[in-house]
Design an enzyme around this catalytic site. Structure first.
Site, PDB file in Angstrom:
ATOM      1  N   VAL A   1       8.881   9.901  13.511  1.00 33.35           N
ATOM      2  CA  VAL A   1       7.755   8.989  13.749  1.00 33.35           C
ATOM      3  C   VAL A   1       8.197   7.570  14.129  1.00 33.35           C
ATOM      4  CG1 VAL A   1       6.093  10.235  12.322  1.00 33.35           C
ATOM      5  CG2 VAL A   1       7.496   8.457  11.259  1.00 33.35           C
TER       6      VAL A   1
ATOM      7  N   ASN B   1       1.087  10.948   7.610  1.00 36.31           N
ATOM      8  CA  ASN B   1       1.461  11.357   6.252  1.00 36.31           C
ATOM      9  C   ASN B   1       2.961  11.196   5.973  1.00 36.31           C
ATOM     10  OD1 ASN B   1       1.239  13.284   3.724  1.00 36.31           O
ATOM     11  ND2 ASN B   1       2.747  14.239   5.086  1.00 36.31           N
TER      12      ASN B   1
ATOM     13  N   SER C   1      -1.312   4.829  -0.769  1.00 34.67           N
ATOM     14  CA  SER C   1      -0.958   5.151  -2.159  1.00 34.67           C
ATOM     15  C   SER C   1      -1.625   4.150  -3.092  1.00 34.67           C
ATOM     16  CB  SER C   1       0.558   5.066  -2.335  1.00 34.67           C
ATOM     17  OG  SER C   1       0.888   5.056  -3.708  1.00 34.67           O
TER      18      SER C   1
ATOM     19  N   TYR D   1       8.203   0.282  -1.007  1.00 34.97           N
ATOM     20  CA  TYR D   1       7.203   1.353  -0.841  1.00 34.97           C
ATOM     21  C   TYR D   1       5.778   0.792  -0.959  1.00 34.97           C
ATOM     22  CZ  TYR D   1       4.857   5.864  -1.721  1.00 34.97           C
ATOM     23  OH  TYR D   1       4.026   6.957  -1.670  1.00 34.97           O
TER      24      TYR D   1
ATOM     25  N   ALA E   1       4.780  -2.274  -0.512  1.00 37.93           N
ATOM     26  CA  ALA E   1       4.486  -3.142   0.644  1.00 37.93           C
ATOM     27  C   ALA E   1       4.131  -2.289   1.865  1.00 37.93           C
ATOM     28  CB  ALA E   1       5.688  -4.032   0.947  1.00 37.93           C
TER      29      ALA E   1
ATOM     30  N   LYS F   1       2.783   0.671   1.856  1.00 35.96           N
ATOM     31  CA  LYS F   1       1.487   1.331   1.662  1.00 35.96           C
ATOM     32  C   LYS F   1       0.338   0.321   1.689  1.00 35.96           C
ATOM     33  CE  LYS F   1       3.002   5.545   1.410  1.00 35.96           C
ATOM     34  NZ  LYS F   1       2.669   6.552   2.411  1.00 35.96           N
TER      35      LYS F   1
END
Ligand code: NAD
Length: 248
Positions: A65, A91, A143, A156, A158, A160
């Protein structure tokens, strides 16, 4: 069936939540393209699902991605083949947890790159196909820690939180073209990602969840199905919490 004749792209669909979303969408009549970097797991997921839903319904594409030209080329090929891409589920995601004092710049960048920039790249590449058709749904898997933060997960959370900003801004940009963009903010879901957690941490975690249990990939898949289907046609820019009450 809720997704009959719909062409759906699910990033990180080789395992965990993404695989369950793929299965759930196939069950509702969709054609599913799994984008992942884990080729062996991705191919075996697609083969396994094709036994049940048919070879012409599920495809694995080895797409990173974060690789803009690869994403764009693959999405263009899918759009050319089917004349549309109806649903994109962003995802794919990773964790590289550590306290900030010990977090390397490399681990910060890696998580932001895959979780946030990857979602930007996929959304940007799919959006013109959706705008052209005046129809589309983008679903971002954020999340609970993107809302509340979490010690040891600066990178993580930041990424999300950024994904929520991307969701809301893009929703504003494209709502008039009938392209709807929403996010799901799961709490703790039973997958390989949470399987790595220490038992003591898990015990503590359960105390903080009013429902008293972790969620399942199927819980996330059913919410994604709602956001992908006609049932949510007037919904955009929403962030649906799916956390057993943890965020209350
Ligand atoms: P997982 O590790 O089981 O699956 C993630 C998939 O993403 C893997 O198949 C992996 O190969 C793929 N991937 C990684 N980097 C990629 C890249 N650059 N390009 C394409 N694919 C790539 O994780 P999961 O638990 O199923 O989580 C799925 C999503 O849900 C993630 O975005 C995660 O942050 C989010 N989430 C998970 C939980 C949880 O408790 N498991 C909670 C909240 C949010």
């Amino acid at each position: 069936m809720k997704l009959e004749n719909k062409i759906c792209v699910i990033t990180g669909g080789a395992a965990g939540i993404g695989k369950k979303i793929s299965q759930c969408f196939l069950q509702e009549g969709a054609t599913v393209y799994i984008f992942d970097v884990n080729q062996s797991q991705g191919e075996s997921a697609a083969t396994e699902l094709s036994f049940v839903y048919g070879k012409e319904k599920v495809f694995y594409k080895n797409v990173n991605v974060t690789d803009e030209s690869q994403v764009e080329k693959t999405l263009d090929e899918i759009a050319a083949k089917h004349q549309s891409i109806d649903v994109l589920v962003n995802n794919a995601g990773i964790t590289r947890d550590n306290l900030i004092m010990r977090m390397s710049l490399e681990d910060w960048k890696k998580v932001i790159d895959i979780n946030l920039t990857g979602s930007f790249i996929c959304s940007k590449s799919v959006i013109r196909h959706m705008i052209k058709k005046r129809s589309g749904k983008i679903i971002n898997i954020s999340s609970i820690v993107g809302i509340r933060g979490n010690a040891g997960q600066c990178n993580y959370s930041a990424s999300k939180a950024g994904l929520i900003g991307l969701t809301k801004s893009l929703a504003r940009e494209v709502a008039s073209r009938n392209v709807m963009v929403n996010a799901i903010a799961p709490g703790y879901i039973e997958t390989e990602m949470t399987g790595k957690l220490d038992e003591k941490i898990k015990e503590k975690l359960l105390i903080s969840i009013p429902a008293g249990k972790l969620g399942s990939p199927e819980d996330v898949a059913m919410t994604a199905l709602f956001l992908a289907s006609k049932d949510s046609d007037y919904m955009t820019g929403a962030v649906l919490s799916l956390d057993g009450g943890m965020g209350i």
